[in-house]
Design a protein around this motif. Structure first.
Motif, PDB file in Angstrom:
ATOM      1  N   THR A  74     -36.416  31.873 -36.740  1.00  0.00           N
ATOM      2  CA  THR A  74     -35.750  32.426 -35.366  1.00  0.00           C
ATOM      3  C   THR A  74     -35.223  31.358 -34.753  1.00  0.00           C
ATOM      4  N   GLU A  75     -35.686  30.109 -34.876  1.00  0.00           N
ATOM      5  CA  GLU A  75     -35.280  28.785 -33.928  1.00  0.00           C
ATOM      6  C   GLU A  75     -34.769  27.574 -35.060  1.00  0.00           C
ATOM      7  N   PRO A  76     -34.082  26.743 -34.673  1.00  0.00           N
ATOM      8  CA  PRO A  76     -33.755  25.726 -35.392  1.00  0.00           C
ATOM      9  C   PRO A  76     -34.982  24.898 -35.615  1.00  0.00           C
ATOM     10  N   VAL A  77     -35.174  24.297 -36.834  1.00  0.00           N
ATOM     11  CA  VAL A  77     -36.223  23.470 -37.108  1.00  0.00           C
ATOM     12  C   VAL A  77     -36.072  22.203 -37.464  1.00  0.00           C
ATOM     13  N   CYS A  78     -36.904  21.249 -37.412  1.00  0.00           N
ATOM     14  CA  CYS A  78     -36.670  19.738 -38.124  1.00  0.00           C
ATOM     15  C   CYS A  78     -37.902  19.498 -38.940  1.00  0.00           C
ATOM     16  N   GLY A 107     -32.190  22.392 -39.637  1.00  0.00           N
ATOM     17  CA  GLY A 107     -31.592  23.510 -39.971  1.00  0.00           C
ATOM     18  C   GLY A 107     -32.284  24.668 -39.570  1.00  0.00           C
ATOM     19  N   ARG A 108     -31.847  25.668 -40.085  1.00  0.00           N
ATOM     20  CA  ARG A 108     -32.605  27.010 -39.821  1.00  0.00           C
ATOM     21  C   ARG A 108     -33.435  27.555 -40.955  1.00  0.00           C
ATOM     22  N   ALA A 109     -34.610  27.593 -41.043  1.00  0.00           N
ATOM     23  CA  ALA A 109     -35.341  28.264 -42.375  1.00  0.00           C
ATOM     24  C   ALA A 109     -35.077  29.511 -42.352  1.00  0.00           C
ATOM     25  N   LEU A 153     -35.816  25.931 -46.626  1.00  0.00           N
ATOM     26  CA  LEU A 153     -34.829  25.132 -45.915  1.00  0.00           C
ATOM     27  C   LEU A 153     -33.826  24.329 -46.610  1.00  0.00           C
ATOM     28  N   SER A 154     -32.386  24.451 -46.455  1.00  0.00           N
ATOM     29  CA  SER A 154     -31.608  23.779 -47.191  1.00  0.00           C
ATOM     30  C   SER A 154     -31.439  22.357 -46.727  1.00  0.00           C
TER      31      SER A 154
END
Length: 212
Positions: A74-78, A107-109, A153-154
């Motif tokens: 739901t949130e951007p990840v790193c 990205g967004r998983a 995750l792309s």
């Protein structure tokens, strides 16, 4: 080539940037653990976890009850992977550094719901840690699969940084009587330690012996 977004373009240490996608694959494929950065309840959280790569997709896994994995969709990840290759000892405290290889993915998983991809993701994570292990162990049951979340995750938005070589001192410091150079760090596997409850006669499989 790697992406050139505002988040992946280096502003400092530009000479350390690697722009070929094969450099990204090399860093990821050589790693064992990644760090997943995500916002949970408004606060940052960084979780070390296993991962695996299939093509241009990174797979992460964990308990379905893990708040970090729920927030990751739901949130951007790193996600970061780092290899420390050595300590760089300079003549001045300011120019001490480390030799390293690192990758950062933004990205967004997405949560993997397709049963086949879910199993493929778990296999990728297992094979990242122990190549060949998936083919010799009991595969997950339906109950175990239901309890394990897999995120995809792309690798579309990613950057790679590498530092190698000796220290870079100020020109006026090169004549100082201070030892300078690199203290390499080498990681190696030890002898396999059998489970105390291992069935008698079961030997260490070839794919495990090869890691030593």
């Amino acid at each position: 080539m790697l992406s050139t977004t505002a988040r992946t373009t280096l502003n400092r240490g530009k000479e350390r940037a690697r722009t070929d996608r094969t450099d990204l694959y090399a860093v990821l494929d050589a790693g064992l653990i990644c760090h997943l950065g995500v916002i949970v309840d408004g606060a940052p959280m960084v979780i070390p976890t296993g991962y695996g790569r299939i093509g241009d997709t990174l797979y992460l896994h964990g308990s379905t009850g893990a708040s970090s994995l729920r927030a990751g969709t739901t949130e951007p990840v790193c996600v970061t992977v780092t290899h420390l290759d050595g300590i760089v000892l300079a003549r001045s405290a300011f120019h001490h550094s480390v030799n390293y290889r690192s990758a950062m993915i933004y990205g967004r998983a997405r949560r993997v719901d397709d049963p086949d991809e879910h199993l493929d993701g778990l296999r990728a994570v297992t094979e990242q840690l122990a190549p060949g292990q998936w083919d010799v162990v009991r595969l997950p049951t339906r109950k175990e699969l239901a309890a394990t979340a897999v995120l995809a995750l792309s690798l579309k938005e990613a950057s790679v940084k590498v530092r190698q070589g000796p220290p870079k001192d100020d020109e006026e410091d090169y004549d100082l009587p201070v030892w300078a150079g690199v203290l390499p760090l080498n990681v190696s596997w030890g002898e396999p330690l059998p489970d105390p409850r291992l069935t008698p006669g079961v030997t260490v499989p070839r794919h495990i012996r090869k890691r030593g």
